[in-house]
Motif scaffolding. Structure first.
Motif, PDB file in Angstrom:
ATOM      1  N   LEU B  40       0.831  -1.209   0.000  1.00 23.92           N
ATOM      2  CA  LEU B  40       0.000   0.000   0.000  1.00 23.92           C
ATOM      3  C   LEU B  40       0.867   1.262   0.000  1.00 23.92           C
ATOM      4  CD1 LEU B  40      -2.932  -0.956   2.350  1.00 23.92           C
ATOM      5  CD2 LEU B  40      -2.906  -0.760  -0.117  1.00 23.92           C
ATOM      6  N   VAL B  41       1.960   1.250   0.771  1.00 24.83           N
ATOM      7  CA  VAL B  41       2.838   2.427   0.788  1.00 24.83           C
ATOM      8  C   VAL B  41       3.441   2.653  -0.591  1.00 24.83           C
ATOM      9  CG1 VAL B  41       4.979   3.312   1.724  1.00 24.83           C
ATOM     10  CG2 VAL B  41       3.343   2.271   3.230  1.00 24.83           C
ATOM     11  N   ALA B  69       7.454  -5.173  -3.167  1.00 26.30           N
ATOM     12  CA  ALA B  69       6.939  -5.555  -1.858  1.00 26.30           C
ATOM     13  C   ALA B  69       7.342  -6.985  -1.511  1.00 26.30           C
ATOM     14  CB  ALA B  69       5.422  -5.415  -1.831  1.00 26.30           C
ATOM     15  N   TYR B  70       7.424  -7.861  -2.517  1.00 26.73           N
ATOM     16  CA  TYR B  70       7.864  -9.230  -2.236  1.00 26.73           C
ATOM     17  C   TYR B  70       9.324  -9.248  -1.812  1.00 26.73           C
ATOM     18  CZ  TYR B  70       9.254 -14.031  -2.948  1.00 26.73           C
ATOM     19  OH  TYR B  70       9.762 -15.268  -2.754  1.00 26.73           O
ATOM     20  N   LEU B  71      10.142  -8.402  -2.496  1.00 30.88           N
ATOM     21  CA  LEU B  71      11.564  -8.454  -2.199  1.00 30.88           C
ATOM     22  C   LEU B  71      11.911  -7.786  -0.880  1.00 30.88           C
ATOM     23  CD1 LEU B  71      13.199  -7.780  -5.650  1.00 30.88           C
ATOM     24  CD2 LEU B  71      13.101  -9.891  -4.383  1.00 30.88           C
ATOM     25  N   LEU B  75      12.254  -5.579   5.020  1.00 32.25           N
ATOM     26  CA  LEU B  75      13.172  -4.496   5.336  1.00 32.25           C
ATOM     27  C   LEU B  75      12.433  -3.295   5.890  1.00 32.25           C
ATOM     28  CD1 LEU B  75      15.601  -4.502   2.319  1.00 32.25           C
ATOM     29  CD2 LEU B  75      15.957  -5.382   4.589  1.00 32.25           C
ATOM     30  N   LEU B  76      11.265  -3.010   5.332  1.00 29.43           N
ATOM     31  CA  LEU B  76      10.529  -1.826   5.783  1.00 29.43           C
ATOM     32  C   LEU B  76       9.917  -2.068   7.153  1.00 29.43           C
ATOM     33  CD1 LEU B  76       9.559   0.967   4.934  1.00 29.43           C
ATOM     34  CD2 LEU B  76       7.529  -0.088   4.025  1.00 29.43           C
ATOM     35  N   THR B  81       8.833  -4.996  15.430  1.00 28.22           N
ATOM     36  CA  THR B  81       8.049  -3.780  15.571  1.00 28.22           C
ATOM     37  C   THR B  81       6.652  -3.913  14.999  1.00 28.22           C
ATOM     38  OG1 THR B  81       8.845  -2.957  13.473  1.00 28.22           O
ATOM     39  CG2 THR B  81      10.103  -2.372  15.429  1.00 28.22           C
ATOM     40  N   LEU B  82       6.265  -5.135  14.656  1.00 29.87           N
ATOM     41  CA  LEU B  82       4.976  -5.277  13.980  1.00 29.87           C
ATOM     42  C   LEU B  82       3.822  -4.864  14.883  1.00 29.87           C
ATOM     43  CD1 LEU B  82       3.476  -6.167  11.527  1.00 29.87           C
ATOM     44  CD2 LEU B  82       3.529  -8.497  12.353  1.00 29.87           C
ATOM     45  N   ARG B  83       3.939  -5.193  16.168  1.00 32.54           N
ATOM     46  CA  ARG B  83       2.835  -4.869  17.054  1.00 32.54           C
ATOM     47  C   ARG B  83       2.841  -3.400  17.441  1.00 32.54           C
ATOM     48  NH1 ARG B  83       2.886  -9.481  20.762  1.00 32.54           N
ATOM     49  NH2 ARG B  83       2.505 -10.529  18.793  1.00 32.54           N
TER      50      ARG B  83
END
Lengths: 116, 191, 95
Positions: B40-41, B69-71, B75-76, B81-83
């Motif tokens: 989305l970004v 986005a697959y590659l 990294l982003l 930090t997902l939560r």
């Protein structure tokens, strides 16, 4: 020739931004050594670019009516500012790190006690 | 480290790197939520920079954004930090206007120095050394970048343990270090 | 309105000429690099002003963005290159 409020806002933003550019250029000329010249250079990158770019983005936004193309153009100008704000500290740090590694001594008041 | 892999044997003679993420990570697999966020970004960036909405350009954008986005979705957005992502962006949203105000104040200070006729006696360039309390790497980098972005102070070096060397233009810029900026940039990353 | 932007562009060109002084005179190579970096930042604004004056903002914004990228890469690369020059410190003995 009428003077509307947009001219005043955009012209004022551009003028203050150009004033910061001028101050940065004069500071780069006046300051005594390489390390202290980096501070006005940072002033050019942070404040002058922000003010003049926001003035130009406002002009692009309202020039010829509010439509999708002008909104996209203003967003692009804002993205340039965001990009410069991310990269400018890195560039400044690269220059000052090069000076440190090359062994340049910083100008201090102790080593130049009376500079007139 | 109990598991011995082929990578261990092949690098036995060399110096072992500090963080080898290929050993610690399990096999590479695609996590869906970071993939969608990255896509989305990237897609919003594509739409802003392209400005065209016909099907041809949108299809090109979808294809290239899927590849990117697959590659690089790991990294982003990293796993730890997902939560905390909403907290992180909210912290940046509160931190950035304050930083902008500090930049304005520092700019006016340097502006006065530049146009002062007796400038050479008013400046006092000096190196300030201090140790930061922050532990997180990203918090340290954000703090160092904020110091460099405000005119009057430039980060010269920063170690992994938080030892800062800062070049300051005069006493008024040097004395408030590390100041509020340290705690505020640490608060973004939950310290 | 166009007049204001036109005069801003002319003033910006004069400021760029002022920044050129440090690039030409500067005692060390890194001083010249600071001047080049400042001129690059001003060129980014000047490109958008030219775009507004020519009524082609959408084209010139892309050029300005690419110029900002290129300025960053150029400064980074030359700073990495010149940090080994030991003759750099001899050049700066005159103050």
């Amino acid at each position: 020739m009428e003077i509307d409020i947009m001219t005043i806002i955009v012209g004022g933003l551009l003028a203050i931004g150009l004033f910061f550019f001028l101050a940065g250029a004069i500071g780069i000329i006046r300051f005594p050594d390489f390390y202290s010249r980096l501070h006005p250079a940072g002033m050019i990158d942070s404040m002058g670019l922000l003010l003049s770019m926001s003035g130009l983005a406002l002009f692009t936004l309202f020039d010829g009516g509010l439509c999708l193309a002008s909104v996209l153009n203003s967003l692009k100008i804002a993205l340039i500012v965001v990009f410069v704000y991310i990269t400018s500290p890195t560039a400044t740090h690269a220059i000052i790190d090069a000076g440190m590694r090359a062994g340049l001594k910083p100008w201090t008041k102790k080593r130049n006690p009376q500079s007139k | 480290m109990t598991l011995t892999t082929r990578a261990d044997k092949s690098t036995a003679g060399m110096v072992k790197p500090l963080h080898d993420s290929r050993e610690n990570a399990p096999e590479r697999r695609l996590r869906p939520i970071p993939f969608i966020i990255t896509f989305l970004v990237m897609m919003s960036m594509w739409v802003i920079f392209s400005g065209k909405f016909d099907p041809f350009h949108l299809t090109l954008g979808v294809i290239s954004c899927l590849i990117v986005a697959y590659l690089s979705s790991d990294l982003l957005i990293t796993a730890t930090t997902l939560r905390k992502i909403p907290l992180l962006w909210g912290g940046f949203l509160f931190y950035f206007p304050w930083l902008l105000w500090q930049i304005v104040l520092a700019n006016i200070h340097v502006l006065k120095l530049v146009f002062h006729p007796d400038m050479i006696n008013r400046i006092n360039p000096q190196m300030v050394h201090f140790k930061s309390k922050l532990k997180n790497d990203m918090a340290l980098v954000t703090f160092a970048n904020s110091i460099t972005l405000t005119p009057g102070t430039i980060t010269v070096s920063l170690s992994l343990y938080g030892d800062f060397s800062v070049h300051a233009i005069d006493d008024a810029s040097a004395s408030p270090l590390p100041g509020d900026m340290e705690s505020k940039s640490g608060r973004i990353f939950g310290e | 309105m166009e007049q204001v932007i036109l005069y801003s562009g002319i003033a910006l060109a004069l400021i760029m000429a002022l920044s050129l002084y440090r690039t030409l005179v500067g005692p060390t190579i890194l001083d010249r690099l600071i001047g080049v970096n400042a001129i690059g930042s001003e060129t980014t604004v000047l490109l958008i002003i030219i775009g507004v004056l020519y009524k082609k903002v959408d084209m010139f914004i892309d050029i300005a963005l690419a110029y900002a990228l290129l300025n960053f890469i150029a400064v980074l690369a030359s700073a990495r290159y010149f940090h080994k020059r030991k003759g750099l410190s001899d050049e700066s003995n005159d103050y």
